[in-house]
Design a protein around this motif. Structure first.
Motif, mmCIF file in Angstrom:
data_model
loop_
_atom_site.group_PDB
_atom_site.id
_atom_site.type_symbol
_atom_site.label_atom_id
_atom_site.label_comp_id
_atom_site.label_asym_id
_atom_site.label_seq_id
_atom_site.Cartn_x
_atom_site.Cartn_y
_atom_site.Cartn_z
ATOM 1 N N LEU A 208 37.028 40.888 40.787
ATOM 2 C CA LEU A 208 36.971 42.019 41.706
ATOM 3 C C LEU A 208 35.553 42.567 41.838
ATOM 4 O O LEU A 208 34.732 42.451 40.927
ATOM 5 C CB LEU A 208 37.899 43.141 41.222
ATOM 6 C CG LEU A 208 39.393 42.862 41.222
ATOM 7 C CD1 LEU A 208 40.149 44.004 40.544
ATOM 8 C CD2 LEU A 208 39.913 42.659 42.648
ATOM 9 N N ASP A 209 35.295 43.183 42.989
ATOM 10 C CA ASP A 209 34.063 43.948 43.172
ATOM 11 C C ASP A 209 34.268 45.406 42.796
ATOM 12 O O ASP A 209 33.324 46.101 42.420
ATOM 13 C CB ASP A 209 33.597 43.864 44.628
ATOM 14 C CG ASP A 209 33.259 42.445 45.038
ATOM 15 O OD1 ASP A 209 32.477 41.803 44.326
ATOM 16 O OD2 ASP A 209 33.800 41.977 46.065
ATOM 17 N N LEU A 210 35.509 45.867 42.931
ATOM 18 C CA LEU A 210 35.822 47.270 42.666
ATOM 19 C C LEU A 210 37.247 47.359 42.133
ATOM 20 O O LEU A 210 38.192 46.942 42.792
ATOM 21 C CB LEU A 210 35.686 48.098 43.953
ATOM 22 C CG LEU A 210 36.151 49.559 43.911
ATOM 23 C CD1 LEU A 210 35.342 50.364 42.902
ATOM 24 C CD2 LEU A 210 36.040 50.185 45.306
ATOM 25 N N LEU A 211 37.381 47.900 40.926
ATOM 26 C CA LEU A 211 38.692 48.115 40.310
ATOM 27 C C LEU A 211 38.951 49.607 40.196
ATOM 28 O O LEU A 211 38.169 50.345 39.600
ATOM 29 C CB LEU A 211 38.749 47.466 38.923
ATOM 30 C CG LEU A 211 40.040 47.716 38.120
ATOM 31 C CD1 LEU A 211 41.261 47.181 38.866
ATOM 32 C CD2 LEU A 211 39.932 47.074 36.738
ATOM 33 N N LEU A 212 40.067 50.044 40.773
ATOM 34 C CA LEU A 212 40.452 51.451 40.784
ATOM 35 C C LEU A 212 41.762 51.588 40.011
ATOM 36 O O LEU A 212 42.813 51.134 40.477
ATOM 37 C CB LEU A 212 40.630 51.949 42.221
ATOM 38 C CG LEU A 212 39.429 51.710 43.158
ATOM 39 C CD1 LEU A 212 39.871 51.758 44.610
ATOM 40 C CD2 LEU A 212 38.341 52.740 42.889
ATOM 41 N N ASN A 241 29.055 42.222 35.019
ATOM 42 C CA ASN A 241 28.608 41.705 36.315
ATOM 43 C C ASN A 241 28.281 42.822 37.305
ATOM 44 O O ASN A 241 28.216 42.588 38.521
ATOM 45 C CB ASN A 241 29.664 40.768 36.902
ATOM 46 C CG ASN A 241 29.714 39.442 36.163
ATOM 47 O OD1 ASN A 241 28.731 38.715 36.096
ATOM 48 N ND2 ASN A 241 30.868 39.136 35.588
ATOM 49 N N ASN A 242 28.113 44.039 36.789
ATOM 50 C CA ASN A 242 27.776 45.198 37.622
ATOM 51 C C ASN A 242 28.809 45.458 38.715
ATOM 52 O O ASN A 242 28.466 45.884 39.819
ATOM 53 C CB ASN A 242 26.387 45.026 38.256
ATOM 54 C CG ASN A 242 25.283 45.051 37.223
ATOM 55 O OD1 ASN A 242 25.372 45.753 36.215
ATOM 56 N ND2 ASN A 242 24.250 44.263 37.453
ATOM 57 N N LYS A 243 30.066 45.204 38.410
ATOM 58 C CA LYS A 243 31.159 45.520 39.328
ATOM 59 C C LYS A 243 31.698 46.899 38.966
ATOM 60 O O LYS A 243 31.852 47.234 37.790
ATOM 61 C CB LYS A 243 32.261 44.468 39.251
ATOM 62 C CG LYS A 243 31.766 43.037 39.493
ATOM 63 C CD LYS A 243 31.083 42.886 40.848
ATOM 64 C CE LYS A 243 30.688 41.442 41.090
ATOM 65 N NZ LYS A 243 29.979 41.264 42.376
ATOM 66 N N GLN A 244 32.018 47.681 39.973
ATOM 67 C CA GLN A 244 32.360 49.084 39.756
ATOM 68 C C GLN A 244 33.789 49.243 39.249
ATOM 69 O O GLN A 244 34.721 48.616 39.738
ATOM 70 C CB GLN A 244 32.188 49.880 41.049
ATOM 71 C CG GLN A 244 32.448 51.371 40.903
ATOM 72 C CD GLN A 244 31.399 52.050 40.041
ATOM 73 O OE1 GLN A 244 30.204 51.886 40.260
ATOM 74 N NE2 GLN A 244 31.840 52.818 39.059
ATOM 75 N N ILE A 245 33.946 50.140 38.280
ATOM 76 C CA ILE A 245 35.253 50.507 37.737
ATOM 77 C C ILE A 245 35.394 52.022 37.859
ATOM 78 O O ILE A 245 34.481 52.768 37.496
ATOM 79 C CB ILE A 245 35.382 50.109 36.255
ATOM 80 C CG1 ILE A 245 35.112 48.606 36.086
ATOM 81 C CG2 ILE A 245 36.757 50.467 35.716
ATOM 82 C CD1 ILE A 245 34.813 48.209 34.647
ATOM 83 N N VAL A 246 36.533 52.472 38.404
ATOM 84 C CA VAL A 246 36.817 53.903 38.490
ATOM 85 C C VAL A 246 38.197 54.138 37.878
ATOM 86 O O VAL A 246 39.161 53.441 38.210
ATOM 87 C CB VAL A 246 36.786 54.421 39.936
ATOM 88 C CG1 VAL A 246 36.937 55.943 39.953
ATOM 89 C CG2 VAL A 246 35.495 54.009 40.639
ATOM 90 N N LEU A 247 38.281 55.108 36.988
ATOM 91 C CA LEU A 247 39.521 55.402 36.268
ATOM 92 C C LEU A 247 39.893 56.862 36.454
ATOM 93 O O LEU A 247 39.019 57.735 36.531
ATOM 94 C CB LEU A 247 39.338 55.128 34.768
ATOM 95 C CG LEU A 247 38.709 53.791 34.364
ATOM 96 C CD1 LEU A 247 38.239 53.855 32.920
ATOM 97 C CD2 LEU A 247 39.704 52.665 34.545
#
Length: 451
Positions: A208-212, A241-247
């Motif tokens: 993924l590029d962005l995991l929410l 891999n500098n992919k964004q994670i938001v929790l």
């Protein structure tokens, strides 16, 4: 700061502001400071978590300003608030996004398109979370990774998660984005274990590029050790891999007691922001925004009444509007008055916090004034004697607790005071009751006389 240093720094800020969105500039740049420019080297004080953003996005700005003012290429040194200096390498290659392989399993973002930054109502209680979310959506993976948003239910955490995803998807339709609750992540893990197809799950989430992730506290409550292990590995793969994670969560990372400590530590790597219940003005703004979805006219006093009745979360406000819609449809109404609203939400209020709706404010004022030995006129006046102020605030508190009247209506009955004065009195007495046994006894005595 020398004149040339001042000119250089003003030019850096000017160029950065012209190239970045305002929210991004405010978040990443506005609080930085130039320490000095000496021997062709500029020393800049920033938050250590912002170093990656500056190196990736502001190097051209610094070079341009350096040539304009000092006629040379400046080397950049970043100093952090912990007073630990770390050299910025201007020659470091920019990280490139890995191409998405056609063999990767397809992923549906599962975003709710109705949630956007444009329709998120901003107040003091959520402003920092909103600003952080817009900055992350602007440049996912650049800084504050992960972004951890916590707060009670119905305060807008899910809205912000989806808004981030929708903004990133609008900018890059090819981005691999996944919005999922922690509980559904657990369910997917169990299904893939049963089907003996864990490789597909790993490929799906780690590419993924962005995991929410919504309600991450469920991972602590309901998951097995193997599920936490898989999420730990997924987190590491994306972060590396500098992919964004938001929790999001209903509590801070440190309060996720059943979660492995190594996960808690990683959740604190980025930025943790809180959302608290909306104040009166924000609730009014939320209601004015939400009523656009309904084909009824709401009087201003109706909006203020509703804002005064529900102060815990946004969902209660949305639920109240749905109750009103049912009543309006049944009675074929076009105009929503305070009386219509009070009738529609009575059951909802009794379920959450039963209140007596038949007690007039005048009776409350009379009983409170008798108990404290002051007059009703003094309670309604502007006198600031200690005994009168206490009686006035107790009466306002009880008017809020025991009646259906809105804050503006209560304020009007107390000498034409503003709703914010009533809210201040309510909160002050509420806090005092938690600590003062004598006041609790007094309050019970007065309530018995009123009832």
């Amino acid at each position: 700061m020398t004149e040339n240093e001042r000119i250089f720094w003003n030019r850096v800020l000017e160029l950065a502001q012209s190239q970045l969105k305002q929210a991004t500039f405010d978040f990443f740049v506005s609080d930085a400071k130039l320490i000095k420019v000496e021997q062709n080297q500029a020393t800049i004080l920033i938050d250590d978590m912002k170093k990656l953003f500056w190196e990736k996005n502001l190097q051209p700005v610094l070079l341009t300003a350096g040539f304009e003012v000092f006629n040379t290429e400046l080397l950049i040194t970043y100093v952090f608030e912990e007073d630990q200096a770390e050299k910025g390498d201007s020659s470091a290659p920019q990280s490139q996004k890995s191409p998405v392989l056609e063999t990767l399993p397809s992923v549906h973002p599962d975003l709710n398109p109705k949630y956007s930054f444009d329709n998120f109502v901003i107040g003091d209680e959520n402003r920092w979370a909103f600003t952080a979310s817009t900055a992350v959506a602007d440049l996912p993976g650049s800084a504050y990774n992960p972004l951890f948003i916590y707060g009670g239910p119905g305060l807008g955490k899910t809205h912000l998660l989806n808004a981030i995803g929708n903004a990133v998807l609008a900018e890059n339709p090819q981005a691999r984005i996944k919005y999922i609750s922690a509980e559904n992540f657990i369910n997917e893990f169990v299904v893939h274990i049963r089907l003996q197809n864990m490789d597909e799950l790993k490929q799906k989430f780690r590419s993924l590029d962005l995991l929410l992730i919504d309600d991450i506290q469920s991972l602590a409550k309901k998951s097995l050790a193997a599920t936490q292990e898989e999420f730990f590995n997924t987190f590491n793969a994306l972060h590396d891999n500098n992919k964004q994670i938001v929790l999001t969560s209903d509590r801070t990372p440190d309060d996720l007691n059943d979660l492995e400590q190594r996960l808690v530590t990683r959740f604190k790597w980025g930025l943790t922001v809180n959302i608290t219940p909306p104040d009166f003005e924000t609730r009014v703004a939320i209601l004015n925004n939400k009523i656009q979805e309904y084909n009824y006219q709401f009087l201003p006093e109706t909006i203020e009444y509703l804002a005064g009745q529900f102060d815990s979360n946004v969902r209660d406000l949305e639920g109240a509007l749905k109750d009103i819609s049912l009543v309006a449809n049944f009675k074929n109404l076009d105009l929503i008055t305070v009386e219509v609203a009070a009738e529609a939400i009575r059951a909802r209020k009794q379920d959450s916090n039963p209140k007596m709706t038949i007690i007039p404010i005048e009776k409350i004022q009379k009983e409170v004034s008798k108990f404290y030995g002051v007059t009703v006129k003094e309670i309604q006046s502007t006198k600031r004697n200690q005994d009168i102020v206490l009686a006035r605030q107790v009466a306002m508190y009880l008017a809020r607790e025991l009646t259906d009247n809105s804050l503006p209506k209560i304020g009007k009955e107390f000498g034409g005071r503003d709703h914010s004065t009533v809210l201040h009195a309510y909160n002050k007495i509420k806090n005092m009751l938690e600590q003062d046994d004598s006041l609790r006894i007094e309050m019970d005595t007065i309530k018995n006389k009123i009832k």
